[in-house]
Every structure is written in structure tokens, then in C-alpha cells.
Enzyme design. Structure first.
Site, PDB file in Angstrom:
ATOM      1  N   ASN A   7       0.877  -1.179   0.000  1.00 34.43           N
ATOM      2  CA  ASN A   7       0.000   0.000   0.000  1.00 34.43           C
ATOM      3  C   ASN A   7       0.910   1.223   0.000  1.00 34.43           C
ATOM      4  OD1 ASN A   7      -1.856   2.033   0.387  1.00 34.43           O
ATOM      5  ND2 ASN A   7      -2.825   1.117   2.188  1.00 34.43           N
ATOM      6  N   ARG A  94      -2.474  -2.174  -3.509  1.00 34.79           N
ATOM      7  CA  ARG A  94      -3.676  -1.373  -3.342  1.00 34.79           C
ATOM      8  C   ARG A  94      -3.538  -0.091  -4.156  1.00 34.79           C
ATOM      9  NH1 ARG A  94      -5.110   3.407   0.614  1.00 34.79           N
ATOM     10  NH2 ARG A  94      -7.342   3.513   0.285  1.00 34.79           N
ATOM     11  N   HIS A 182     -12.584   3.662  -0.422  1.00 31.39           N
ATOM     12  CA  HIS A 182     -12.634   2.780   0.755  1.00 31.39           C
ATOM     13  C   HIS A 182     -13.387   1.489   0.441  1.00 31.39           C
ATOM     14  CE1 HIS A 182     -12.299   6.541   3.562  1.00 31.39           C
ATOM     15  NE2 HIS A 182     -11.101   6.077   3.248  1.00 31.39           N
ATOM     16  N   ARG A 243     -10.213  17.209   5.155  1.00 29.98           N
ATOM     17  CA  ARG A 243     -11.040  17.481   3.986  1.00 29.98           C
ATOM     18  C   ARG A 243     -12.379  18.077   4.388  1.00 29.98           C
ATOM     19  NH1 ARG A 243     -10.440  11.358   1.835  1.00 29.98           N
ATOM     20  NH2 ARG A 243      -8.173  11.202   2.047  1.00 29.98           N
ATOM     21  N   GLU A 387      -8.284  -4.347   5.402  1.00 31.16           N
ATOM     22  CA  GLU A 387      -8.155  -4.100   3.968  1.00 31.16           C
ATOM     23  C   GLU A 387      -7.024  -4.916   3.351  1.00 31.16           C
ATOM     24  OE1 GLU A 387      -8.986   0.325   3.016  1.00 31.16           O
ATOM     25  OE2 GLU A 387      -8.395   0.291   5.119  1.00 31.16           O
TER      26      GLU A 387
END
Length: 401
Positions: A7, A94, A182, A243, A387
Site C-alpha cells: 500500500n 492497493r 474505501h 477534507r 483491507e
């Protein structure tokens, strides 16, 4: 088969090595400060049985150097778990954004070319992903490399859920749509929630809440995802660590006119200087909650905004599903903060959502649990996400077809 999961971020590279015969994590680690001139690179590595992480500093000018360090650690006499990297059967990468073409794909030149092509719609993550994949392919040329796209989970969205009401010609020309993100996490926890309840996923209406430094919500029906909150970019939806989440889009040109911001400066404000950080000066929700407890008004307001938005989102998704069998919390905040879960679920009895305050508070970090109040119609679950294992599983599936 042993599968290495990578990742890559712009200045980081996380890795985990799985023995897929048992599902066990053989080791994992993180390379930080890659290509950062102001500080030395840092590598941390841990395997089962180690008393603490092995951490050392070294020069990490690029992802190729970082990956070389990873391979050295995997076969190290003291810290390694392999006698040779040839034991690795495949590498799963990923990627945040696979555009409209990439889902779970063995990487060849065509896939790399496409990642380059869609970099303009994913400028934050694409360069790092490409650099990491290229470096891994060069250092492990005999192994299949697989990309697992975060947005692949949302290929099932109906047209009305992914379409923006912009001029149709513009939408088609620039491939503007709700992509969702996600997805690997939402896919994993929805499957685990179904197992936890002992039910078929296809028979469940479910809302999954991935709450962390980045946050998103997804709605599941008939075994597939039918809506989600993140959109063309990971910016849309609830407010996050740095964000804004969803705002009136006219705010952007307004600020550019009155304060003279360039598009690049405006993008930085929206993605890196807003959310919890913009409201309080702190991006970490835990720190914001500490400020709230100490009486800081801005911290208290930020948390109220977060809870308010979460309730609206859950309510809208439940309405879209025409009911909800399970509400699932996951990721750093969702898994580990009972106060956040309690405040989001409070006063949602009309939707059948209510939690047992004692069960919620007593649930240990990193464990799955049912925190539903007695008699409540909707099950409220906490399911830790994984994940990396999901990426390893999808990688295994495609290389053994």
C-alpha cells in the site's frame, strides 16, 4: 501461497506478508519519509513473536530503495520470515483509483499506461502507486503483480447513484462520475458482518460506516453496493481530518474571486487544510474530543458538525434502502471510539437504531461486537476492518483462476 500486500503513499510504503494457507500475517511494516529531503527515511518492521517493532533510519530517496529494504527484511536472518523472496507467490498492490477500467487486474504495460492516463483525476495517489508497482516489478520480475482498486466495489452502483447533474457532454468527455473509495474496507466488513449475524449478505440491507482520518458510508442491498458518499474524488461526503467533505460548490469560485486563490491553492485548502484541522487546528479526532472535554468551543462545534452530518447520511441511506437490518462501524474512529458511536446513534430510534450504552463502552478495541440495544430493530455492529487481507484474498483469487 504467500502473498505480499503493498500500500504505497506519496512518501510511504506499507506492507504485509500473508500465508494464505492459514490466513496468518507473517510480518508487516512501514517505510516512511520516502523522497523527503528534510528528514531521513524510517523503516519499521514486526513479525509474530517479536517483543517490539524493529525500527531504523536510512536513506529512502525513492520507492525502489524502500522496496529493496522490505525485501531485505523479509529474508533477514534475525527479522525475516522467508529464506528467499522466491517463496512469494504474488504481490497485491492497493490502488485508490482504478478509473473505469481497473478492478482486480494482473499488471502489464496496458494497465500501467492506463494508470498514467487517469493520473489527472487522481493526482494525490496515482504517482506513488505507479512508482511502487514499477519498482516492485523490476525487483521481482518473475512474480505476478496485481492491482486491487478501491473503487472497484462500486461498479454495482446504479446509474442514478453515480451520475452527476452536469452537462452530459462534459460528463462523458471527462469521465466524471461517482467512483467511490474505501471499497476494500466496505467490502470486507459487510461480508464479516453477514458472517457475524449468521445470514446471507444477499438477504441483508446494510449501512457500513468507515470512520477514520478519511471517512465514507456505503449502502448494501441484495449483496451489492447501491450507494456511497465519496464521489469523483475522496473529497465528497462527511467532513474528515483535513477534507471539507460536501460543501456548496459555489463557495470555491467565490473564494477564488474574492481572495485570488489559484486552482492549486483552492485544492490544497479543500483537501489538506479543512475538516477537523480547519475548524480546530487539529486533524486527529481524538485530540479534537479532548479539546471538547476541556471546554474548547471550536472543538465542540466540530464534533457536533460531524455527528450532524453522520446522522443525515445514515438517514438518507436507510431511506434509499427502505429499511436497514444492520448498521456497521469500522476503521480507526468507528472501531475504537464508543463516544463517537454513541453520539451518532443517539435519537435515531425512529429508524430502529439504538445502542446499549454499557455494551458500547465495554467493547475492547480491535474486537467485533454487537452493541444493539434490547428490542432495537436494526443491529448495530462494530467490525474491525482488514483491507490488507481483503487485497491478499482478491490477489489470490485472480492468480489462481
Amino acid at each position: 501461497m504467500k502473498i505480499l500486500v503493498i500500500n504505497a503513499g506519496s512518501s510511504s510504503l506499507k506492507y504485509q506478508l500473508f500465508d494464505m494457507d492459514t490466513g496468518a500475517v507473517m510480518c508487516k511494516g512501514l517505510c516512511e519519509n520516502i523522497g523527503v529531503e528534510s528528514s531521513r527515511g524510517k523503516v519499521s518492521h514486526v513479525k509474530p513473536g517479536m517483543e517490539k517493532k524493529y525500527v531504523y533510519e536510512t536513506d529512502l530517496p525513492d520507492h525502489s530503495t524502500a522496496f529493496t529494504q522490505v525485501l531485505n527484511l523479509l529474508t533477514d536472518a534475525t527479522y525475516g520470515v522467508l529464506t528467499s523472496v522466491d517463496e512469494i507467490g504474488a504481490v497485491g498492490h492497493r490502488i485508490v483509483h482504478g478509473g473505469e477500467k481497473l478492478t482486480v487486474n494482473v499488471v502489464g504495460q496496458a494497465e500501467l499506461d492506463y494508470l498514467h492516463e487517469i493520473t489527472p483525476i487522481n493526482p494525490l495517489h496515482a504517482p506513488a502507486a505507479i512508482a511502487a508497482i514499477t519498482a516492485c516489478q523490476r525487483l521481482m520480475p518473475g512474480v505476478k503483480h496485481v492491482v486491487v482498486a478501491d473503487n472497484a466495489f462500486y461498479r454495482t452502483l446504479p446509474e442514478e447513484a453515480y451520475t452527476y447533474a452536469l452537462p452530459y457532454e462534459i460528463v462523458e468527455k471527462h469521465h466524471i462520475r461517482r467512483y467511490g473509495f474505501h471499497g476494500t474496507s466496505h467490502r470486507y466488513v459487510s461480508g464479516e458482518a453477514a458472517k457475524y449475524l449468521g445470514r446471507d449478505l444477499k438477504d441483508l440491507k446494510m449501512v457500513t460506516c468507515h470512520l477514520g482520518s478519511g471517512s465514507s458510508f456505503s449502502a448494501m442491498k441484495d449483496g451489492v453496493c447501491v450507494d456511497t458518499t465519496m464521489g469523483f474524488t475522496p473529497q465528497e461526503g462527511i467532513m474528515m481530518g483535513t477534507r471539507t467533505g460536501s460543501i456548496d460548490p459555489t463557495i470555491v469560485p467565490y473564494l477564488m474571486r474574492v481572495d485570488g486563490y489559484t486552482p492549486e491553492e483552492m485544492d490544497t485548502i479543500l483537501t489538506k487544510k479543512s475538516g477537523f484541522l480547519g475548524m480546530t487546528g487539529m486533524a486527529d479526532c481524538r485530540k479534537v474530543m479532548e479539546g471538547e472535554a476541556a471546554g474548547d468551543h471550536r472543538c465542540a462545534l466540530a464534533m457536533k458538525v460531524f455527528y450532524h452530518q453522520a446522522k443525515k447520511i445514515i438517514g438518507s441511506l436507510v431511506a434509499e434502502l427502505n429499511g436497514c437490518d444492520a448498521l456497521v462501524f469500522t476503521a480507526g474512529i468507528g472501531e475504537n471510539d464508543p463516544v463517537v458511536r454513541a453520539n451518532i446513534c443517539r435519537n435515531m430510534d425512529y429508524l430502529g437504531i439504538a445502542i446499549d450504552e454499557d455494551k458500547n463502552a465495554a467493547l475492547k478495541r480491535g474486537t467485533a461486537g454487537d452493541i444493539t440495544a434490547p428490542g432495537a430493530k436494526t443491529k448495530v455492529l462494530v467490525i474491525p476492518t482488514d483491507e490488507e487481507f481483503m487485497i491478499a484474498k482478491e490477489t489470490l483469487d485472480i492468480v489462481t483462476k
